[in-house]
Design a protein around this motif. Structure first.
Motif, PDB file in Angstrom:
ATOM      1  N   ASN A 198       0.874  -1.173   0.000  1.00  0.00           N
ATOM      2  CA  ASN A 198       0.000   0.000   0.000  1.00  0.00           C
ATOM      3  C   ASN A 198       0.908   1.218   0.000  1.00  0.00           C
ATOM      4  N   PHE A 199       0.374   2.434   0.061  1.00  0.00           N
ATOM      5  CA  PHE A 199       1.229   3.611  -0.111  1.00  0.00           C
ATOM      6  C   PHE A 199       2.203   3.784   1.052  1.00  0.00           C
ATOM      7  N   LEU A 200       1.833   3.327   2.254  1.00  0.00           N
ATOM      8  CA  LEU A 200       2.744   3.456   3.404  1.00  0.00           C
ATOM      9  C   LEU A 200       3.935   2.512   3.267  1.00  0.00           C
ATOM     10  N   LEU A 201       3.674   1.360   2.663  1.00  0.00           N
ATOM     11  CA  LEU A 201       4.762   0.392   2.478  1.00  0.00           C
ATOM     12  C   LEU A 201       5.634   0.748   1.282  1.00  0.00           C
ATOM     13  N   GLY A 202       5.172   1.730   0.506  1.00  0.00           N
ATOM     14  CA  GLY A 202       5.974   2.218  -0.612  1.00  0.00           C
ATOM     15  C   GLY A 202       5.987   1.298  -1.808  1.00  0.00           C
ATOM     16  N   LYS A 203       5.043   0.350  -1.877  1.00  0.00           N
ATOM     17  CA  LYS A 203       4.961  -0.492  -3.085  1.00  0.00           C
ATOM     18  C   LYS A 203       3.501  -0.784  -3.417  1.00  0.00           C
ATOM     19  N   LYS A 204       3.294  -1.078  -4.677  1.00  0.00           N
ATOM     20  CA  LYS A 204       1.938  -1.363  -5.121  1.00  0.00           C
ATOM     21  C   LYS A 204       1.561  -2.780  -4.706  1.00  0.00           C
ATOM     22  N   PRO A 205       0.267  -3.019  -4.421  1.00  0.00           N
ATOM     23  CA  PRO A 205      -0.132  -4.407  -4.140  1.00  0.00           C
ATOM     24  C   PRO A 205       0.211  -5.288  -5.331  1.00  0.00           C
TER      25      PRO A 205
END
Ligand code: UT7
Length: 320
Positions: free
Chosen positions: A196-203
């Motif tokens: 997700n955006f917090l993890l810095g990657k797209k699902p």
């Protein structure tokens, strides 16, 4: 009051992919695939999605049952490859066939999906909550497979099978469903927890992964157990059963189950040679083929059994 199958139907995509076709994209051979699995070819969807195939199978089952879509109270779709997360696949089938009076939801139990859906419909029907249900198994695993992974891509095919079931005096005699979530890691697909955006990657949903040997061992142990359970609970001798319609994953799995249960392998019909493993669809597709070929007689006792991701497994004993 129990639950009786009053109509069957199935639908397979037109496009045939042979083992030789696969040998052109991964390092494999017709000989390896046939000898390890019994699979010769499979159907792969090009224009259809799960709901399209499910709706076509459902319409065939309704025609055979001789009832209108408006008479359906409940649609249960066993699938692990619905067109969308939501709306659910059963709602999409409802829209396509015009079953305006039905409550609709999916059953997610991988290759056990149809058997779990049938048993769930039976729970609703035998308690009097609903009278008529459409129970479907449909999957397009071709869209979830890594086509560079020879360990999985040679095994699966796409398709749908459907049954219309109705409250009756005769029909399902017993059933069971089992799960072992702690072993779920041996067969997985579609992680929704890694972006997700917090993890810095797209699902990234990811492809199917499988520990084939673990799944094989699980199937040959648990399927005989759940079949024996349903026979014991209904005081039925295995000799009284006309057919054991088992999830069509691998011919060797079915052979081992028959051997372990000391039952003639002829009582285990197979069709994986032509369709591969169609996941939740395999049991109702085979049932429909047997029914349309006139192989099932009124009064025949039949065991249905599914097994797969979850891990999940279960059995149903019914009188035709
Ligand atoms: O609905 C439930 C879904 N899953 C299943 O039902 C799967 C259950 N398991 C199986 O059906 C079998 O385990 C498989 C068919 C998947 C594999 O058969 P196996 O006899 O267990 O083979 P294996 O995994 O032990 O592999 C044997 C060899 C390996 O090579 P090495 O290490 O001996 O050199 C594999 O790399 O076969 C190789 N191999 C292949 N070779 C040619 C694996 N896949 C292929 C392939 N073509 N497609």
């Amino acid at each position: 009051m129990t639950t009786r199958i009053i109509g069957t139907g199935s639908y397979m995509p037109e496009h045939i992919v042979t083992n030789d076709d696969l040998a052109k994209i991964v390092e494999t051979s017709d000989e390896w695939i046939r000898s390890r699995t019994g699979i010769g070819e499979r159907r792969i969807a090009t224009v259809e999605n799960t709901s399209d195939m499910a709706a076509k199978a459902a319409q065939a089952a309704l025609r055979q049952a001789g009832i209108g879509a408006d008479e359906i109270d409940l649609i249960l779709l066993g699938t692990s490859s619905p067109d969308h997360c939501f709306p659910n696949g059963a709602c999409e089938v409802q829209a396509q066939i015009g079953a305006v009076n039905a409550a609709c939801f999916d059953i997610s139990a991988a290759c056990s999906g149809y058997v779990f859906a049938l048993n769930t419909a039976h729970a609703f029907i035998s308690t009097g909550l609903y009278r008529t249900a459409l129970v479907i198994g449909a999957d397009v695993l071709s869209k979830l497979i890594d086509w560079a992974d020879r360990g999985t891509c040679v095994l699966f095919g796409d398709g749908a099978g459907a049954t219309v079931v109705r409250a009756d005096e005769k029909g399902i005699l017993g059933m069971n469903m089992h799960s072992e979530g702690a072993k779920g890691g041996v067969l997985t697909c579609g992680s929704r927890s890694n972006g997700n955006f917090l993890l810095g990657k797209k699902p990234d949903l990811g492809y199917m992964t499988m520990d084939g040997q673990e799944v094989f061992k699980f199937a040959v142990k648990k399927v005989p157990e759940c079949i024996n359970e349903v026979l014991e609970n209904t005081h039925t001798f295995k000799d009284e059963v006309a057919y054991f319609v088992i999830h069509q994953a691998n011919y060797r799995i079915i052979e081992s189950i028959a051997k372990r249960m000391k039952i003639d392998a002829d009582k285990f019909p197979v069709n994986m040679e032509h369709y591969g493993n169609t996941s939740a669809a395999s049991v109702p597709i085979l049932l429909d083929e047997m029914n349309r070929a006139g192989k099932i007689k009124s009064g025949d006792k039949i065991v249905l059994s599914g097994f797969g991701g979850g891990l999940t497994w279960g059995a149903t004993l019914l009188e035709w």
